[in-house]
Design a protein around this motif. Structure first.
Motif, PDB file in Angstrom:
ATOM      1  N   CYS A 480       0.856  -1.196   0.000  1.00  0.00           N
ATOM      2  CA  CYS A 480       0.000   0.000   0.000  1.00  0.00           C
ATOM      3  C   CYS A 480       0.886   1.239   0.000  1.00  0.00           C
ATOM      4  CB  CYS A 480      -0.914   0.000   1.227  1.00  0.00           C
ATOM      5  SG  CYS A 480      -2.064   1.390   1.235  1.00  0.00           S
ATOM      6  N   HIS A 481       0.720   2.060  -1.031  1.00  0.00           N
ATOM      7  CA  HIS A 481       1.519   3.287  -1.150  1.00  0.00           C
ATOM      8  C   HIS A 481       0.801   4.504  -0.561  1.00  0.00           C
ATOM      9  CE1 HIS A 481       4.661   1.561  -3.812  1.00  0.00           C
ATOM     10  NE2 HIS A 481       3.675   0.793  -4.244  1.00  0.00           N
ATOM     11  N   ASP A 482      -0.447   4.327  -0.166  1.00  0.00           N
ATOM     12  CA  ASP A 482      -1.272   5.453   0.309  1.00  0.00           C
ATOM     13  C   ASP A 482      -1.310   5.460   1.838  1.00  0.00           C
ATOM     14  OD1 ASP A 482      -3.229   7.317   0.949  1.00  0.00           O
ATOM     15  OD2 ASP A 482      -4.499   6.787  -0.754  1.00  0.00           O
ATOM     16  N   GLN A 483      -0.619   6.432   2.434  1.00  0.00           N
ATOM     17  CA  GLN A 483      -0.553   6.511   3.899  1.00  0.00           C
ATOM     18  C   GLN A 483      -1.929   6.739   4.523  1.00  0.00           C
ATOM     19  OE1 GLN A 483       2.066   5.942   6.007  1.00  0.00           O
ATOM     20  NE2 GLN A 483       3.077   5.237   4.142  1.00  0.00           N
ATOM     21  N   ALA A 484      -2.805   7.419   3.817  1.00  0.00           N
ATOM     22  CA  ALA A 484      -4.153   7.672   4.342  1.00  0.00           C
ATOM     23  C   ALA A 484      -4.926   6.365   4.495  1.00  0.00           C
ATOM     24  CB  ALA A 484      -4.906   8.633   3.426  1.00  0.00           C
ATOM     25  N   VAL A 485      -4.764   5.467   3.549  1.00  0.00           N
ATOM     26  CA  VAL A 485      -5.428   4.161   3.620  1.00  0.00           C
ATOM     27  C   VAL A 485      -4.883   3.368   4.806  1.00  0.00           C
ATOM     28  CG1 VAL A 485      -5.725   1.938   2.446  1.00  0.00           C
ATOM     29  CG2 VAL A 485      -5.957   4.068   1.159  1.00  0.00           C
ATOM     30  N   ILE A 486      -3.561   3.402   4.979  1.00  0.00           N
ATOM     31  CA  ILE A 486      -2.942   2.680   6.096  1.00  0.00           C
ATOM     32  C   ILE A 486      -3.455   3.219   7.427  1.00  0.00           C
ATOM     33  CG2 ILE A 486      -0.754   2.248   7.296  1.00  0.00           C
ATOM     34  CD1 ILE A 486       0.598   2.239   4.520  1.00  0.00           C
ATOM     35  N   ARG A 487      -3.482   4.544   7.559  1.00  0.00           N
ATOM     36  CA  ARG A 487      -3.977   5.142   8.818  1.00  0.00           C
ATOM     37  C   ARG A 487      -5.422   4.755   9.070  1.00  0.00           C
ATOM     38  NH1 ARG A 487      -0.822   9.555   7.169  1.00  0.00           N
ATOM     39  NH2 ARG A 487      -2.624  10.507   6.145  1.00  0.00           N
ATOM     40  N   SER A 488      -6.230   4.791   8.013  1.00  0.00           N
ATOM     41  CA  SER A 488      -7.652   4.461   8.148  1.00  0.00           C
ATOM     42  C   SER A 488      -7.838   3.030   8.635  1.00  0.00           C
ATOM     43  CB  SER A 488      -8.349   4.660   6.793  1.00  0.00           C
ATOM     44  OG  SER A 488      -9.650   4.124   6.812  1.00  0.00           O
ATOM     45  N   LEU A 489      -7.044   2.101   8.083  1.00  0.00           N
ATOM     46  CA  LEU A 489      -7.174   0.696   8.459  1.00  0.00           C
ATOM     47  C   LEU A 489      -6.868   0.502   9.950  1.00  0.00           C
ATOM     48  CD1 LEU A 489      -5.841  -2.278   6.369  1.00  0.00           C
ATOM     49  CD2 LEU A 489      -5.455  -2.218   8.829  1.00  0.00           C
ATOM     50  N   PHE A 490      -5.782   1.091  10.426  1.00  0.00           N
ATOM     51  CA  PHE A 490      -5.411   0.894  11.828  1.00  0.00           C
ATOM     52  C   PHE A 490      -6.327   1.670  12.776  1.00  0.00           C
ATOM     53  CE2 PHE A 490      -1.594  -0.782   9.879  1.00  0.00           C
ATOM     54  CZ  PHE A 490      -1.227  -1.797  10.742  1.00  0.00           C
ATOM     55  N   GLU A 491      -6.764   2.851  12.362  1.00  0.00           N
ATOM     56  CA  GLU A 491      -7.680   3.611  13.220  1.00  0.00           C
ATOM     57  C   GLU A 491      -9.026   2.898  13.358  1.00  0.00           C
ATOM     58  OE1 GLU A 491      -7.161   6.198  15.243  1.00  0.00           O
ATOM     59  OE2 GLU A 491      -5.085   5.789  14.667  1.00  0.00           O
ATOM     60  N   ARG A 492      -9.428   2.183  12.307  1.00  0.00           N
ATOM     61  CA  ARG A 492     -10.674   1.407  12.392  1.00  0.00           C
ATOM     62  C   ARG A 492     -10.549   0.311  13.450  1.00  0.00           C
ATOM     63  NH1 ARG A 492     -10.882   0.094   7.537  1.00  0.00           N
ATOM     64  NH2 ARG A 492     -10.208  -2.068   7.706  1.00  0.00           N
ATOM     65  N   LEU A 493      -9.365  -0.292  13.569  1.00  0.00           N
ATOM     66  CA  LEU A 493      -9.159  -1.324  14.591  1.00  0.00           C
ATOM     67  C   LEU A 493      -9.145  -0.735  15.997  1.00  0.00           C
ATOM     68  CD1 LEU A 493      -6.399  -3.473  12.831  1.00  0.00           C
ATOM     69  CD2 LEU A 493      -8.801  -4.070  13.152  1.00  0.00           C
ATOM     70  N   ARG A 494      -8.743   0.543  16.106  1.00  0.00           N
ATOM     71  CA  ARG A 494      -8.711   1.192  17.427  1.00  0.00           C
ATOM     72  C   ARG A 494     -10.077   1.760  17.817  1.00  0.00           C
ATOM     73  NH1 ARG A 494      -3.690   3.286  15.056  1.00  0.00           N
ATOM     74  NH2 ARG A 494      -1.996   2.023  15.957  1.00  0.00           N
ATOM     75  N   ASN A 495     -10.937   1.881  16.857  1.00  0.00           N
ATOM     76  CA  ASN A 495     -12.292   2.405  17.104  1.00  0.00           C
ATOM     77  C   ASN A 495     -13.298   1.438  16.497  1.00  0.00           C
ATOM     78  OD1 ASN A 495     -11.432   5.241  18.115  1.00  0.00           O
ATOM     79  ND2 ASN A 495     -10.359   5.033  16.165  1.00  0.00           N
ATOM     80  N   TYR A 496     -13.147   0.172  16.907  1.00  0.00           N
ATOM     81  CA  TYR A 496     -13.858  -0.914  16.229  1.00  0.00           C
ATOM     82  C   TYR A 496     -15.360  -0.809  16.408  1.00  0.00           C
ATOM     83  CZ  TYR A 496     -13.814  -5.422  13.883  1.00  0.00           C
ATOM     84  OH  TYR A 496     -13.957  -6.435  12.963  1.00  0.00           O
ATOM     85  N   GLY A 497     -16.062  -1.052  15.309  1.00  0.00           N
ATOM     86  CA  GLY A 497     -17.526  -0.963  15.340  1.00  0.00           C
ATOM     87  C   GLY A 497     -18.013   0.457  15.521  1.00  0.00           C
ATOM     88  N   GLY A 498     -17.108   1.426  15.283  1.00  0.00           N
ATOM     89  CA  GLY A 498     -17.498   2.828  15.413  1.00  0.00           C
ATOM     90  C   GLY A 498     -17.413   3.356  16.825  1.00  0.00           C
ATOM     91  N   THR A 499     -16.983   2.522  17.770  1.00  0.00           N
ATOM     92  CA  THR A 499     -16.869   2.953  19.165  1.00  0.00           C
ATOM     93  C   THR A 499     -15.448   3.430  19.430  1.00  0.00           C
ATOM     94  OG1 THR A 499     -18.482   1.282  19.806  1.00  0.00           O
ATOM     95  CG2 THR A 499     -17.174   2.263  21.574  1.00  0.00           C
ATOM     96  N   LYS A 500     -15.297   4.657  19.902  1.00  0.00           N
ATOM     97  CA  LYS A 500     -13.973   5.248  20.105  1.00  0.00           C
ATOM     98  C   LYS A 500     -13.166   4.465  21.141  1.00  0.00           C
ATOM     99  CE  LYS A 500     -11.733   9.698  21.096  1.00  0.00           C
ATOM    100  NZ  LYS A 500     -10.696   9.467  20.086  1.00  0.00           N
ATOM    101  N   ASP A 501     -11.877   4.299  20.854  1.00  0.00           N
ATOM    102  CA  ASP A 501     -10.936   3.613  21.745  1.00  0.00           C
ATOM    103  C   ASP A 501     -11.426   2.227  22.140  1.00  0.00           C
ATOM    104  OD1 ASP A 501      -9.306   5.873  21.683  1.00  0.00           O
ATOM    105  OD2 ASP A 501     -10.328   6.758  23.411  1.00  0.00           O
ATOM    106  N   SER A 502     -11.962   1.531  21.167  1.00  0.00           N
ATOM    107  CA  SER A 502     -12.470   0.181  21.432  1.00  0.00           C
ATOM    108  C   SER A 502     -11.902  -0.782  20.399  1.00  0.00           C
ATOM    109  CB  SER A 502     -14.006   0.182  21.368  1.00  0.00           C
ATOM    110  OG  SER A 502     -14.508  -1.114  21.549  1.00  0.00           O
ATOM    111  N   TYR A 503     -11.249  -1.845  20.864  1.00  0.00           N
ATOM    112  CA  TYR A 503     -10.636  -2.828  19.977  1.00  0.00           C
ATOM    113  C   TYR A 503     -11.574  -4.019  19.789  1.00  0.00           C
ATOM    114  CZ  TYR A 503      -6.320  -0.202  20.822  1.00  0.00           C
ATOM    115  OH  TYR A 503      -5.367   0.786  20.899  1.00  0.00           O
TER     116      TYR A 503
END
Length: 609
Positions: A480-503
């Motif tokens: 993946c050459h797009d840093q925005a995509v990478i950030r989005s993927l990991f931030e989704r895991l940190r805010n799983y199911g749309g809940t902030k700070d939830s893995y």
């Protein structure tokens, strides 16, 4: 003409007119073509952002501009590093530095490892600092060995290891013989930005190469390195008589001469060299990727030679010879390429076995340590628990293991072995980094010893797993050459199911027992929820522990545009249902890809086949 006033490119083009020797860096044909064609995207890529100096140093394509490796950026980097050393180490001018280089060259840009190493030497010499500059190509491990052996302040290795042919790199070692870690990277980076204007003599390689401050350590280090690794030769009589046939490839890199010398130092039969790949060639003409970690595609010529000569084992170094891959011919006639984790199990077992043979004091085992990176197999932990020595895991990369090994040796502890799954092995404390040369000789001795018992590497690996528990791993990556995509993927895991700070608490049918996030410093296993290992907000890394004994880590690479994932299923001794364990791990990996990667799959490229 056509370049906006005030732009980075306009400033750099006008700036280099003051420095005639720098003209060819920024005014060579590829840059002129970009300007002539109005190729704004290419110009932007070269000039819009500077390469970031980090704990891995630098690694980028050779070419024009501040985002690439070229004469000017090498000078700027070295000036910053030199100033940082002057501030940090009082006797720099008495002790000096070492500089090594591999065989990389890029004719379109005029860049080469040798040229960059000469420029780096000129910078240090211009400040009165003694420089030990190798007169010929060397393996990367020779640089940290030289830092430790000669008691120098620092080391630089110009190499891009196994990266594509257009890339190069600048790898830095501190006075303790290990790669730099924080805060040195930040201090060097700051010093680089404060010293961008080339000093008058920084370009003058011709004068630097005549300086009395310049020394060539090549012959001395060749002698001393092989003398040092001979301490790890424990079965010389078996080696002398061994009829085992081994093939070696250096994959167009620097390794051929040095692995031949290592086998000779161990009195092992010389390995057959793959003729088409034994000499350095920066074009890497016979391989798509010069990385033996990629497996069979890189080893095709090695297998052909092995079949011709009747050899049963293939050894392969990457181009700078700090990594080692091994393959073995099976009874079926097929070749098995061992994973880095499997080789970690074999070498760890062997090195401990050799130590135990040499040490009759049962209490001495309490002083022993083995290390591996946190994304590597936990097999050493299992061996340590049964045998009584210490095991520690570190952050990813030999910079962490090397520094930890130095800390432990300063406390009079013995670090027998360290490894990472990316086929990197530290088999001797004389090199506080991965070393594919010493690992090749030690592996050669292990293979010869096992042959006297009529045991193959595959059979011995099974014995290790049956005694200490099966550890089955499966690792891969997405590009993946797009840093925005990478950030989005990991931030989704940190805010799983749309809940902030939830893995996530589950992944498909697999329950998650614990989460450790070394980007944010969160660890659900710790009483205060704070991670014990160091954290870094500049890189992504999350580890999930599953209730079935599985462990999965997702992380970004520091040197390549990749999202890597590492999975392992650890079974206790006695559980030898390998097909079931492999199926369970396959299902877990499928669930991770489906649940954690799927939303971004159309923006990711899978690992090339």
């Amino acid at each position: 003409s056509g370049v906006p006033q005030g732009s980075a490119l306009r400033l750099l083009l006008s700036y280099t007119e003051k420095f005639p020797l720098g003209l060819r860096i920024h005014k060579h044909s590829s840059l002129q073509d970009m300007v002539k064609e109005g190729n704004k995207e290419a110009l932007k890529k070269c000039f819009s952002s500077r390469m970031e100096f980090g704990t891995a140093g630098l690694r980028a394509a050779m070419g024009p501009g501040i985002s690439c490796m070229n004469d000017l950026t090498i000078i700027q980097t070295t000036q910053g590093f030199c100033c940082y050393l002057e501030q940090s180490i009082g006797n720099l001018k008495e002790r000096g530095v070492v500089i090594g280089y591999d065989a990389r060259a890029h004719p379109p840009s005029g860049g080469s490892s040798k040229r960059f190493a000469s420029l780096a030497a000129a910078v240090f010499i211009s400040r009165g600092v003694p420089v030990h500059l190798f007169s010929d190509i060397t393996p990367t491990p020779f640089v940290p060995f030289t830092v430790s052996h000669l008691g120098l302040c620092a080391g630089i290795m110009v190499t891009a290891s196994h990266n594509p042919k257009q890339d190069n790199g600048y790898k830095v070692y501190w006075e303790n013989g290990a790669q730099i870690v924080t805060p040195h990277d930040k201090g060097i980076s700051k010093a680089i930005m404060e010293n961008l204007e080339p000093w008058p003599e920084s370009w003058n390689t011709e004068e630097a190469l005549k300086s009395t401050l310049l020394k060539d350590p090549y012959q001395d280090i060749n002698t001393e390195y092989f003398k040092a690794i001979q301490k790890h030769c424990h079965h010389r009589e078996i080696n002398k008589k061994s009829e085992v046939k081994i093939v070696h490839t250096s994959v167009h890199g620097v390794g051929h001469t040095f692995v031949q010398s290592a086998f000779k130092a161990f009195d092992l039969r010389p390995p057959y060299a793959v003729e088409e790949q034994k000499d350095p060639d920066p074009e890497f003409p016979t391989v798509k990727y010069p990385n033996p970690e990629e497996g069979e595609g890189v080893l095709t010529l090695s297998f052909a030679l092995a079949e011709k000569e009747g050899a049963s084992v293939v050894l392969a170094n990457d181009p700078d010879a700090d990594r080692l891959a091994i393959a073995e011919k099976q009874e079926s006639g097929q070749w098995r390429v061992f994973s880095g984790n499997e080789l970690g199990a074999l070498l760890g077992w062997w090195i401990f076995r050799c130590w135990r043979e040499q040490n009759s004091d049962a209490a001495a085992v309490k002083n022993l340590y083995m290390l591996s990176s946190t994304v590597s197999s936990k097999i050493l932990r299992a061996i340590a628990l049964k045998e009584g020595f210490h095991f520690e895991e570190t952050l990813t990369g030999f910079k962490w293991m090397g520094n930890r090994a130095r800390d432990l040796s300063d406390q009079d502890k013995t670090v027998l072995f360290a490894f990472e799954e990316a086929i990197g092995y530290m088999c001797s404390p004389s090199v506080l980094d991965k070393d594919g040369v010493s690992a090749a000789a030690i592996a050669g001795e292990m293979i010869s010893f096992l042959a006297t018992k009529k045991i193959s590497l595959s059979q011995q690996l099974t014995t290790i797993y049956e005694e200490y528990g099966y550890h089955i791993s499966k690792n891969s990556y997405f590009i993946c050459h797009d840093q925005a995509v990478i950030r989005s993927l990991f931030e989704r895991l940190r805010n799983y199911g749309g809940t902030k700070d939830s893995y996530p608490t589950e992944c498909g049918r697999f329950a998650i027992d614990a989460v450790r996030d070394l980007t944010t410093g969160y660890d659900s296993n710790q009483p205060d929820k704070k991670a014990v290992l160091p954290t870094s907000s500049s890189s992504q890394m999350i580890t999930f522990t599953f209730s079935n004994g599985g462990v999965a880590t997702m992380r970004t690479s520091g040197t390549e545009p990749k999202i890597k994932y590492y999975t392992e299923l650890c079974a206790p001794p006695g559980n030898s249902d390998v097909p079931h364990l492999k199926k369970e791990l396959d299902d877990l990996v499928d669930a991770i890809i489906e649940n954690f990667f799927e939303p971004d799959k159309n923006k990711l490229q899978p690992k090339p086949q």
